[in-house]
Design a protein around this motif. Structure first.
Motif, short mmCIF file in Angstrom:
data_model
loop_
_atom_site.label_atom_id
_atom_site.label_comp_id
_atom_site.label_asym_id
_atom_site.label_seq_id
_atom_site.Cartn_x
_atom_site.Cartn_y
_atom_site.Cartn_z
N VAL A 82 40.81 66.21 36.57
CA VAL A 82 39.86 66.62 37.89
C VAL A 82 38.48 66.12 37.41
N ILE A 83 38.23 64.56 38.39
CA ILE A 83 36.71 63.84 37.50
C ILE A 83 35.59 64.16 38.99
N ALA A 84 35.74 65.33 39.86
CA ALA A 84 35.03 65.20 40.12
C ALA A 84 35.72 66.54 41.76
N ARG A 85 35.19 67.18 42.10
CA ARG A 85 35.60 68.55 43.06
C ARG A 85 34.55 68.80 44.15
N HIS A 86 35.48 68.20 45.67
CA HIS A 86 34.68 69.10 46.65
C HIS A 86 34.90 70.19 47.42
N THR A 100 38.06 56.63 40.48
CA THR A 100 39.28 57.45 40.91
C THR A 100 40.87 56.56 40.54
N ASP A 101 41.83 57.35 40.32
CA ASP A 101 42.84 57.22 40.81
C ASP A 101 44.33 57.61 42.14
N PHE A 102 43.76 58.84 42.41
CA PHE A 102 44.35 59.05 43.46
C PHE A 102 43.28 60.30 44.05
N VAL A 103 43.93 60.89 45.31
CA VAL A 103 43.09 62.24 45.63
C VAL A 103 43.91 63.30 46.18
N LEU A 104 44.23 64.76 45.27
CA LEU A 104 45.05 65.61 45.82
C LEU A 104 43.80 66.80 47.15
N HIS A 105 44.62 66.27 47.81
CA HIS A 105 44.07 66.94 48.84
C HIS A 105 44.91 69.01 48.87
N ILE A 106 43.32 69.81 48.75
CA ILE A 106 43.86 71.05 48.83
C ILE A 106 43.58 71.85 50.04
N SER A 107 45.07 72.18 50.18
CA SER A 107 44.85 73.04 51.84
C SER A 107 44.55 75.13 51.21
N VAL A 121 40.89 79.85 48.26
CA VAL A 121 40.48 79.20 47.71
C VAL A 121 40.75 77.98 49.25
N PRO A 122 39.30 77.34 49.83
CA PRO A 122 38.45 76.98 50.74
C PRO A 122 39.56 75.25 50.39
N GLN A 123 39.21 74.76 51.43
CA GLN A 123 39.78 73.46 51.89
C GLN A 123 38.79 72.80 50.76
N GLY A 124 39.59 71.63 50.39
CA GLY A 124 39.08 70.88 49.65
C GLY A 124 39.87 69.58 48.96
N TYR A 125 39.15 68.81 48.30
CA TYR A 125 40.07 68.05 47.53
C TYR A 125 39.32 67.13 46.04
N ALA A 126 40.30 66.98 45.27
CA ALA A 126 40.08 66.89 44.32
C ALA A 126 40.51 65.77 43.50
N CYS A 127 39.71 64.87 43.33
CA CYS A 127 39.13 63.41 42.65
C CYS A 127 39.74 63.30 40.96
N MET A 128 40.89 62.36 41.47
CA MET A 128 41.94 63.19 39.84
C MET A 128 41.94 61.55 39.35
N ARG A 129 42.58 61.86 37.76
CA ARG A 129 42.32 60.60 37.19
C ARG A 129 43.41 60.33 36.03
N ASN A 130 44.16 59.74 35.87
CA ASN A 130 45.08 60.11 35.61
C ASN A 130 45.37 60.03 33.38
N LEU A 131 46.10 60.40 33.43
CA LEU A 131 45.03 61.50 31.71
C LEU A 131 46.29 60.33 30.71
N GLU A 132 46.85 59.09 30.96
CA GLU A 132 47.67 57.91 30.42
C GLU A 132 47.62 56.63 31.80
N PRO A 133 47.15 55.72 30.92
CA PRO A 133 47.73 54.15 31.82
C PRO A 133 49.08 54.40 32.62
N PRO A 134 49.41 53.84 33.60
CA PRO A 134 48.53 53.29 34.37
C PRO A 134 46.87 53.48 35.48
N HIS A 135 46.10 53.47 35.57
CA HIS A 135 44.54 53.62 36.68
C HIS A 135 44.75 52.57 37.68
N PRO A 136 45.10 53.15 38.43
CA PRO A 136 44.94 52.60 40.15
C PRO A 136 43.75 52.13 40.32
N GLY A 137 42.92 52.58 40.02
CA GLY A 137 42.18 53.05 40.05
C GLY A 137 40.13 52.04 39.88
#
Length: 215
Positions: A82-86, A100-107, A121-137
């Motif tokens: 997780v590189i950012a959480r809102h 950011t490589d992809f976003v996890l939507h947290i219900s 846990v409130p509704q939110g989203y986590a901005c994710m970065r893969n631990l290993e390549p590839p990095h589409p972001g």
């Protein structure tokens, strides 16, 4: 020392008060029972990496974007960090970081571990970065939730463009589409783009206009 009875009584009271103020208190067991030794409360740190906050910054998730769990970043199951959480919905809240490589939507849910221990846990989203390549972001990577400088796009019809890998049909998750344009600059207004610009791409953020040139 000779003194009147009233004066002597007052002096004795003052001396007794001074002696009481100078008496040490604390962990010696000689206090009056009100003074207690204090110990700073432990402060959770993100170095713990697991369980303090549900998918907090610098914590990791397992594989899978539809079904995921929080795992220690040292686990063999860990896939992304997780590189950012809102809070709230991704389309309505703050944008994720550019790479950011992809976003996890947290219900909204009620797991055993959460932010404040109330079982939710409130509704939110986590901005994710893969631990290993590839990095589409990454710029030119062909994916990620945002289009940024260095990305490539192709015309999708009806005045729309979609991102694709700059490396070509086999270089990213875009379904094998070849790049047609590359975003070279981000500016405030279209008039700020260089003369070589042939396509304007909506980026969002403080510099919402992407200046794209043909490839």
């Amino acid at each position: 020392m000779l003194c009147a009875p009233l004066v002597c009584a007052l002096l004795l009271l003052v001396l007794a008060a001074l002696a009481g103020c100078q008496q040490p208190s604390g962990a010696d067991g000689d206090g009056d029972g009100d003074a207690r030794p204090t110990t700073p409360a432990p402060v959770p740190t993100q170095a713990s990496g697991y369980g303090v906050v549900f998918l907090g910054i610098d914590e990791c998730s397992s594989f899978g974007r539809e079904s995921f769990t929080e795992v220690p970043c040292t686990s063999e199951r860990a896939a992304a960090r997780v590189i950012a959480r809102h809070d709230g919905r991704a389309g309505e809240g703050r944008p994720c970081p550019a790479t950011t490589d992809f976003v996890l939507h947290i219900s909204e849910q009620r797991p055993s571990a959460d932010e404040d221990g109330d079982g939710a846990v409130p509704q939110g989203y986590a901005c994710m970065r893969n631990l290993e390549p590839p990095h589409p972001g990454d710029p030119g990577g062909g994916g990620g939730p945002r289009t940024i400088v260095g990305d490539c796009v192709y015309g999708a019809g009806a005045g729309e463009v979609r991102e694709t890998a700059c490396a070509g049909p086999s270089g990213g998750p875009s379904g094998g589409r070849a790049p047609e344009y590359q975003v070279t600059e981000a500016v405030v207004r279209r008039s700020d783009c260089p003369a070589s610009t042939e396509l304007y791409v909506q980026l969002g953020g403080p510099q919402p206009v992407g200046c794209a040139r043909p490839l």
